[in-house]
Design a protein around this motif. Structure first.
Motif, mmCIF file in Angstrom:
data_model
loop_
_atom_site.group_PDB
_atom_site.id
_atom_site.type_symbol
_atom_site.label_atom_id
_atom_site.label_comp_id
_atom_site.label_asym_id
_atom_site.label_seq_id
_atom_site.Cartn_x
_atom_site.Cartn_y
_atom_site.Cartn_z
ATOM 1 N N LYS A 105 -28.263 6.696 24.397
ATOM 2 C CA LYS A 105 -27.788 5.353 24.091
ATOM 3 C C LYS A 105 -26.681 4.976 25.061
ATOM 4 O O LYS A 105 -25.703 5.696 25.211
ATOM 5 C CB LYS A 105 -27.271 5.316 22.648
ATOM 6 N N LYS A 106 -26.815 3.875 25.736
ATOM 7 C CA LYS A 106 -25.837 3.474 26.738
ATOM 8 C C LYS A 106 -24.498 3.102 26.090
ATOM 9 O O LYS A 106 -24.452 2.528 25.007
ATOM 10 C CB LYS A 106 -26.368 2.299 27.560
ATOM 11 N N HIS A 144 -26.011 21.716 29.062
ATOM 12 C CA HIS A 144 -25.706 20.345 28.649
ATOM 13 C C HIS A 144 -26.158 20.055 27.217
ATOM 14 O O HIS A 144 -26.355 18.889 26.850
ATOM 15 C CB HIS A 144 -26.352 19.355 29.617
ATOM 16 N N GLY A 145 -26.289 21.075 26.410
ATOM 17 C CA GLY A 145 -26.678 20.856 25.028
ATOM 18 C C GLY A 145 -26.725 22.150 24.259
ATOM 19 O O GLY A 145 -26.541 23.249 24.809
ATOM 20 N N LEU A 146 -27.005 22.013 22.966
ATOM 21 C CA LEU A 146 -27.087 23.160 22.073
ATOM 22 C C LEU A 146 -28.461 23.810 22.092
ATOM 23 O O LEU A 146 -28.650 24.872 21.494
ATOM 24 C CB LEU A 146 -26.774 22.721 20.634
ATOM 25 N N ASP A 152 -29.103 17.024 20.717
ATOM 26 C CA ASP A 152 -28.652 16.917 22.101
ATOM 27 C C ASP A 152 -28.880 15.535 22.718
ATOM 28 O O ASP A 152 -28.729 15.366 23.921
ATOM 29 C CB ASP A 152 -29.345 17.984 22.968
ATOM 30 N N ALA A 153 -29.215 14.548 21.894
ATOM 31 C CA ALA A 153 -29.518 13.216 22.420
ATOM 32 C C ALA A 153 -28.267 12.383 22.706
ATOM 33 O O ALA A 153 -28.381 11.276 23.238
ATOM 34 C CB ALA A 153 -30.419 12.460 21.436
ATOM 35 N N GLU A 188 -25.193 19.466 9.941
ATOM 36 C CA GLU A 188 -26.179 20.127 10.782
ATOM 37 C C GLU A 188 -25.584 20.444 12.148
ATOM 38 O O GLU A 188 -25.805 21.526 12.709
ATOM 39 C CB GLU A 188 -27.417 19.237 10.935
ATOM 40 N N TRP A 189 -24.827 19.490 12.696
ATOM 41 C CA TRP A 189 -24.185 19.712 13.993
ATOM 42 C C TRP A 189 -23.203 20.876 13.926
ATOM 43 O O TRP A 189 -23.209 21.769 14.780
ATOM 44 C CB TRP A 189 -23.447 18.449 14.456
#
Length: 261
Positions: free
Chosen positions: A59-60, A78-80, A86-87, A121-122
């Motif tokens: 999302k910008k 760059h993510g889990l 990871d979005a 969850e995160w």
């Protein structure tokens, strides 16, 4: 080593204010920022002597993290490792010979805890991710040498009553709910040390975020929601842990850590 973390609340906005001056003044070995609110490549920073690593939300103009480091990492994540989580560009993790450095911008649970399930969850996934790095188990199934973790960022929770000006009226609210505080306790209990409280266990009135409303900063009606945590194996290497509440430019101020490592 000197580490600095700052939720800039929009890198393009703070570049028009004081970001470069603040960056230069700290002269950090690693400088991490959160809430960049830009896409990768949308901002060009001239930071001589530093390698730059950015993560952006799909999302910008939303979320986003970046790490600027003098030493080139062995690898960068760059993510889990979870496509859903990871979005939003909330992680930059850099592996160095002696430690992993993890920069995180934790999701806000939002008004009336509308996003609390996502937040829970995160928090579970993030804790597992950091423990995996410690053990040398990476989310893509690859492996690395086990090594301690240095993590920082906007965790979007005031852990204890000492960490915000008005705990009573805010109990149960976003950022001070039992659920969020409990997950932070689980993170600490998993083997990580809150470096500021390690060195300043009883210090009051030290906050890293102030609402733009109600003159909160001028009255110091703040929250401590920006942290440096280290694996317990590094706690004896903590030299200094700081909150730079005199630095303006964002609704957050920078926080810092010095390690003898």
């Amino acid at each position: 080593m000197r580490f600095v973390s700052w939720d800039v609340n929009g890198i393009r906005a703070v570049l028009k204010k004081n970001f470069l001056e603040v960056f230069d003044a700290f002269n950090a070995d690693i400088f991490a920022i959160q809430e960049t609110k830009c896409q990768v490549g949308q901002v060009e920073l001239d930071l001589p002597g530093y390698h730059q690593y950015w993560s952006a939300a799909e999302k910008k103009g939303y979320s986003g993290t970046a790490v600027f480091t003098r030493e080139e990492p062995l690898r960068v994540l760059h993510g889990l490792g979870n496509e859903y989580l990871d979005a939003e560009g909330r992680i930059v993790a850099c592996e160095f010979p002696q430690f992993w450095f993890v920069n995180v911008y934790t999701p806000n649970s939002q008004m009336e805890l509308a996003r609390i399930d996502h937040r829970m969850e995160w928090d579970d996934a993030f804790r597992d991710f950091c423990k995996g790095l410690e053990a040398g188990v990476l989310p893509d199934g690859a492996s690395s040498d086990p090594k301690p973790v240095v993590m920082c960022g906007d965790f979007n929770v005031a852990h204890e009553e000492i960490d915000l000006k008005n705990p009573g009226p805010n109990r149960g609210a976003s950022g001070f709910s039992d659920e969020e505080r409990g997950k932070f306790t689980e993170l600490v209990d998993a083997g990580f040390t809150d470096t500021f409280r390690l060195l300043h266990p009883d210090e009051t009135g030290r906050y890293s975020w102030w609402s733009y409303r109600f003159r909160a900063r001028s009255t110091n009606a703040g929250w401590r929601i920006d942290y440096f945590l280290v694996s317990d194996a590094l706690r004896d290497h903590v030299v200094a842990a700081s909150i730079y509440d005199d630095v303006e430019g964002s609704d957050h101020c920078p926080v810092g850590l010095e390690l003898d490592i």
